[in-house]
Scaffold this motif. Structure first.
Motif, PDB file in Angstrom:
ATOM      1  N   PHE A  57       0.669  -1.484   0.227  1.00  0.00           N
ATOM      2  CA  PHE A  57      -0.129  -0.136   0.207  1.00  0.00           C
ATOM      3  C   PHE A  57       0.948   1.006   0.433  1.00  0.00           C
ATOM      4  O   PHE A  57       1.888   1.781   0.528  1.00  0.00           O
ATOM      5  CB  PHE A  57      -1.028  -0.201   1.616  1.00  0.00           C
ATOM      6  N   LEU A  58       0.606   2.112  -0.562  1.00  0.00           N
ATOM      7  CA  LEU A  58       1.321   3.263  -1.122  1.00  0.00           C
ATOM      8  C   LEU A  58       0.217   4.445   0.474  1.00  0.00           C
ATOM      9  O   LEU A  58      -0.617   4.665   0.012  1.00  0.00           O
ATOM     10  CB  LEU A  58       1.083   3.775  -2.772  1.00  0.00           C
ATOM     11  N   ASP A  59       1.287   4.766   1.141  1.00  0.00           N
ATOM     12  CA  ASP A  59       0.548   6.062   1.649  1.00  0.00           C
ATOM     13  C   ASP A  59       0.406   7.716   1.062  1.00  0.00           C
ATOM     14  O   ASP A  59       2.240   8.402   1.278  1.00  0.00           O
ATOM     15  CB  ASP A  59       1.381   6.531   3.024  1.00  0.00           C
ATOM     16  N   LEU A  60      -0.068   7.734   0.043  1.00  0.00           N
ATOM     17  CA  LEU A  60       0.788   9.078  -0.660  1.00  0.00           C
ATOM     18  C   LEU A  60       0.051  10.435  -0.092  1.00  0.00           C
ATOM     19  O   LEU A  60       0.533  11.759  -0.203  1.00  0.00           O
ATOM     20  CB  LEU A  60       0.039   8.850  -2.044  1.00  0.00           C
ATOM     21  N   LYS A  61      -0.266  10.430   1.347  1.00  0.00           N
ATOM     22  CA  LYS A  61      -0.965  11.383   1.712  1.00  0.00           C
ATOM     23  C   LYS A  61       1.133  12.310   2.527  1.00  0.00           C
ATOM     24  O   LYS A  61       1.026  13.139   2.841  1.00  0.00           O
ATOM     25  CB  LYS A  61      -1.483  11.605   3.204  1.00  0.00           C
ATOM     26  N   ARG A  62       1.542  11.650   2.647  1.00  0.00           N
ATOM     27  CA  ARG A  62       2.949  11.684   3.041  1.00  0.00           C
ATOM     28  C   ARG A  62       3.688  11.327   2.140  1.00  0.00           C
ATOM     29  O   ARG A  62       4.859  11.508   2.012  1.00  0.00           O
ATOM     30  CB  ARG A  62       3.376  10.386   4.267  1.00  0.00           C
ATOM     31  N   ALA A  63       3.938  11.461   1.045  1.00  0.00           N
ATOM     32  CA  ALA A  63       4.669  11.620  -0.201  1.00  0.00           C
ATOM     33  C   ALA A  63       5.124  13.585  -1.355  1.00  0.00           C
ATOM     34  O   ALA A  63       3.909  14.045  -0.207  1.00  0.00           O
ATOM     35  CB  ALA A  63       3.668  10.960  -1.736  1.00  0.00           C
ATOM     36  N   TYR A  64       5.691  13.389  -0.954  1.00  0.00           N
ATOM     37  CA  TYR A  64       6.458  14.895  -1.769  1.00  0.00           C
ATOM     38  C   TYR A  64       7.202  14.432  -3.198  1.00  0.00           C
ATOM     39  O   TYR A  64       7.614  13.749  -3.653  1.00  0.00           O
ATOM     40  CB  TYR A  64       7.536  15.485  -1.117  1.00  0.00           C
ATOM     41  N   ASN A 177      -3.947  13.068  -2.124  1.00  0.00           N
ATOM     42  CA  ASN A 177      -4.710  13.063  -0.083  1.00  0.00           C
ATOM     43  C   ASN A 177      -6.500  12.267  -0.293  1.00  0.00           C
ATOM     44  O   ASN A 177      -6.843  12.366   0.423  1.00  0.00           O
ATOM     45  CB  ASN A 177      -4.816  14.393  -0.164  1.00  0.00           C
ATOM     46  N   ALA A 178      -6.440  11.180  -0.486  1.00  0.00           N
ATOM     47  CA  ALA A 178      -7.270  10.313   0.001  1.00  0.00           C
ATOM     48  C   ALA A 178      -6.961   9.903   1.099  1.00  0.00           C
ATOM     49  O   ALA A 178      -6.108   9.885   1.658  1.00  0.00           O
ATOM     50  CB  ALA A 178      -6.916   8.823  -1.413  1.00  0.00           C
ATOM     51  N   ASP A 179      -8.193   8.890   1.265  1.00  0.00           N
ATOM     52  CA  ASP A 179      -9.155   9.058   3.405  1.00  0.00           C
ATOM     53  C   ASP A 179      -8.372   7.919   3.306  1.00  0.00           C
ATOM     54  O   ASP A 179      -7.516   7.895   4.585  1.00  0.00           O
ATOM     55  CB  ASP A 179     -10.637   8.635   2.991  1.00  0.00           C
ATOM     56  N   ARG A 180      -8.039   6.570   2.039  1.00  0.00           N
ATOM     57  CA  ARG A 180      -7.208   5.650   2.684  1.00  0.00           C
ATOM     58  C   ARG A 180      -5.394   4.888   2.315  1.00  0.00           C
ATOM     59  O   ARG A 180      -5.362   5.770   0.986  1.00  0.00           O
ATOM     60  CB  ARG A 180      -8.527   3.984   2.923  1.00  0.00           C
ATOM     61  N   TYR A 181      -5.202   4.358   2.673  1.00  0.00           N
ATOM     62  CA  TYR A 181      -3.716   4.296   1.874  1.00  0.00           C
ATOM     63  C   TYR A 181      -4.105   3.686   0.282  1.00  0.00           C
ATOM     64  O   TYR A 181      -5.179   2.779   0.548  1.00  0.00           O
ATOM     65  CB  TYR A 181      -2.773   3.064   2.417  1.00  0.00           C
ATOM     66  N   LEU A 182      -3.105   3.448  -0.773  1.00  0.00           N
ATOM     67  CA  LEU A 182      -3.975   2.901  -2.010  1.00  0.00           C
ATOM     68  C   LEU A 182      -3.240   1.385  -2.470  1.00  0.00           C
ATOM     69  O   LEU A 182      -2.095   1.134  -2.234  1.00  0.00           O
ATOM     70  CB  LEU A 182      -3.309   4.071  -3.184  1.00  0.00           C
ATOM     71  N   PRO A 183      -3.883   0.368  -2.403  1.00  0.00           N
ATOM     72  CA  PRO A 183      -3.464  -0.396  -2.545  1.00  0.00           C
ATOM     73  C   PRO A 183      -2.915  -0.832  -3.811  1.00  0.00           C
ATOM     74  O   PRO A 183      -2.920  -1.986  -5.097  1.00  0.00           O
ATOM     75  CB  PRO A 183      -4.233  -1.754  -2.556  1.00  0.00           C
ATOM     76  N   LEU A 184      -1.723  -0.035  -4.444  1.00  0.00           N
ATOM     77  CA  LEU A 184      -1.307   0.249  -6.057  1.00  0.00           C
ATOM     78  C   LEU A 184      -0.394  -0.979  -6.027  1.00  0.00           C
ATOM     79  O   LEU A 184       0.018  -1.304  -6.908  1.00  0.00           O
ATOM     80  CB  LEU A 184      -0.418   1.638  -6.478  1.00  0.00           C
ATOM     81  N   GLY A 185      -0.222  -1.815  -5.432  1.00  0.00           N
ATOM     82  CA  GLY A 185       0.524  -3.204  -4.988  1.00  0.00           C
ATOM     83  C   GLY A 185      -0.109  -3.507  -5.045  1.00  0.00           C
ATOM     84  O   GLY A 185       1.164  -5.159  -5.971  1.00  0.00           O
ATOM     85  N   GLN A 250     -13.382   0.858  -2.191  1.00  0.00           N
ATOM     86  CA  GLN A 250     -13.396   1.937  -2.596  1.00  0.00           C
ATOM     87  C   GLN A 250     -12.841   2.986  -1.687  1.00  0.00           C
ATOM     88  O   GLN A 250     -12.767   2.539  -0.056  1.00  0.00           O
ATOM     89  CB  GLN A 250     -14.983   1.813  -2.792  1.00  0.00           C
ATOM     90  N   ILE A 251     -12.556   3.607  -2.671  1.00  0.00           N
ATOM     91  CA  ILE A 251     -11.314   5.505  -1.681  1.00  0.00           C
ATOM     92  C   ILE A 251     -11.608   6.089  -1.766  1.00  0.00           C
ATOM     93  O   ILE A 251     -11.764   6.512  -3.398  1.00  0.00           O
ATOM     94  CB  ILE A 251      -9.879   5.056  -1.969  1.00  0.00           C
TER      95      ILE A 251
END
Length: 458
Positions: A57-64, A177-185, A250-251
């Motif tokens: 899962f990717l935590d894109l809220k903490r990405a830069y 900035n989605a509400d959940r981790y994104l399961p891109l893996g 759903q996210i």
């Protein structure tokens, strides 16, 4: 402790389903680089793959995002006072592995300027100054129809010719900035981030002393830093089983759509601008006006140089209905100045109305506050022809929740902005104006477990 008779005893809660145990997650950091080159110039596209390890899962809220902005011009150049080096990002898109569009923000730099304008001045002048090159005095009101001197650009970040500045930016997008981790893996194919770069004249501001030197830039050393969370094999297996069984994954997030219209030069009186949008949960509308010629001018504040065109009232037609029924009033003239209602509606639209922690970058020359300072929220041409921070917004959310906005998907009717603009202080003073409408709306990302693809539903 006395038992609460209104609560069903634990022993009698026969319909409760035990929750899935919390998985052990190992944290790692991914550094993604462009897959279509190393150095980029105006109008080029940068593609960065959103690399995700298998079953992660990717935590894109903490990405830069990080990149080096290089000044290739013959003279020094200034960065935008509100967004700094983010001015080079004209359009932002996220594309799915099958080529489907997951997000698109046209004129992303202008949208980011709106969001930063309605932050506390101390935040923009410190955090955003260090990370993105925003001004140490972000409330500065630059001229709309004349060149600014080096002194007037005071506080703005300057890049000497032949030198560079490293920009660090947290994307202000729905996908990041989605509400959940994104399961891109867990996808079958890889998504990627697409950035379209702005024109040279849009990215930089050239002062009066250097007006003979045209702006030119390049972007290099682009990196996207993403936290990746790897669950154990047991949880990964459970998640894949849920996907295969057809359980909807759903996210939710909040995105923005941009469309543009124009106000003709010398236009006065009632203006009716028609926009097209088919979003099914519109939370709010934000309109910004910029002189069209300034957007591609070296010497002007192309990105955050908002003007109000001496607008005295406005409303919207949404789904065939006038909203609000009584127009929102605004007045820039010193005699009878009226800007509180405009600011109130903007705070409502941005979700800041109930927070005392949200400010606005509008007080210029704080050192002069003993003499009153300069309020730069609602300027017009009479006020030395300066830009302002005013936008024309409307809140459409019935209550604070997902999909509580107005449904425009099946209306079959356009969205119309009605505005009464002034004469000598409006389009006559600023020339033709570009109107950017940012429609803020709900979006849900849906993972199809059978095909392993991600789609956006808005």
């Amino acid at each position: 402790m006395e038992e609460n008779n209104s609560t069903t005893p634990l022993e009698m809660r026969l319909s409760d389903v035990p929750g899935i145990p919390s998985p052990d997650l190992s944290l790692n950091y991914i550094t993604a680089i462009p897959m279509n080159g190393q150095t980029f110039t105006e109008n080029m596209e940068i593609r960065v793959a959103l690399q995700a390890p298998a079953n992660s899962f990717l935590d894109l809220k903490r990405a830069y995002l990080k990149y080096k902005l290089n000044n290739l011009g013959a003279g020094a150049a200034f960065l935008d006072p509100i967004v700094g080096g983010v001015s080079v990002i004209q359009n932002l898109r996220v594309v799915g592995g099958s080529g489907n569009l997951l997000e698109e923000i046209i004129n992303y730099n202008a949208f980011y300027a709106v969001m930063n304008s309605y932050k506390n001045k101390d935040v923009v002048s410190s955090v955003h100054n260090i990370m993105e090159g925003a001004s140490k005095n972000p409330a500065v009101a630059l001229k709309t129809n004349a060149n600014n001197t080096n002194a007037e650009m005071g506080g703005c970040t300057s890049i000497t010719n032949g030198q560079s500045k490293v920009i660090t930016h947290r994307p202000a997008s729905a996908f990041f900035n989605a509400d959940r981790y994104l399961p891109l893996g867990f996808l079958q194919s890889q998504c990627y981030l697409s950035l379209t770069l702005a024109q040279n004249a849009t990215a930089f501001i050239i002062s009066n002393e250097n007006e003979a030197n045209a702006s030119s830039y390049s972007v290099s050393e682009v990196e996207l830093h993403i936290p990746a969370l790897q669950p154990g094999p047991e949880f990964a297996s459970m998640f894949r089983s849920a996907m295969a069984s057809g359980v909807p994954i759903q996210i939710h997030s909040v995105g923005v759509q941009n469309t543009q219209q124009a106000i003709a030069e010398n236009a006065t009186g009632e203006q009716t601008l028609t926009f097209s949008t088919r979003k099914r949960s519109v939370k709010s509308l934000v309109n910004v006006l910029r002189p069209s010629a300034n957007i591609t001018s070296d010497e002007r504040n192309s990105v955050s140089g908002f003007v109000n065109a001496d607008c005295t009232s406005y409303s919207y037609s949404v789904g065939g209905l006038r909203v609000p029924s009584s127009r929102i009033k605004v007045q820039a003239a010193i005699d009878g100045i009226d800007m509180g209602e405009l600011l109130s509606n903007t705070q409502l639209a941005l979700g800041h109305y109930s927070s005392d922690l949200r400010g606005i970058c509008s007080i210029h020359t704080t050192a002069d506050m003993a003499d009153g300072g300069n309020e730069e929220y609602l300027n017009h041409s009479e006020h030395d022809g300066k830009c302002s921070k005013a936008v024309f917004a409307l809140d459409l959310e019935s209550y604070n929740a997902a999909f509580a906005g107005m449904n425009l998907a099946g209306q079959g009717l356009p969205l119309i902005w009605h505005a009464q603009v002034g004469g000598t202080e409006g389009a006559q003073a600023n020339g033709a104006l570009q109107c950017d409408l940012f429609v803020i709306h709900d979006v849900v990302y849906v993972l199809d477990g059978v095909t392993g693809t991600l789609s956006a539903n808005s």
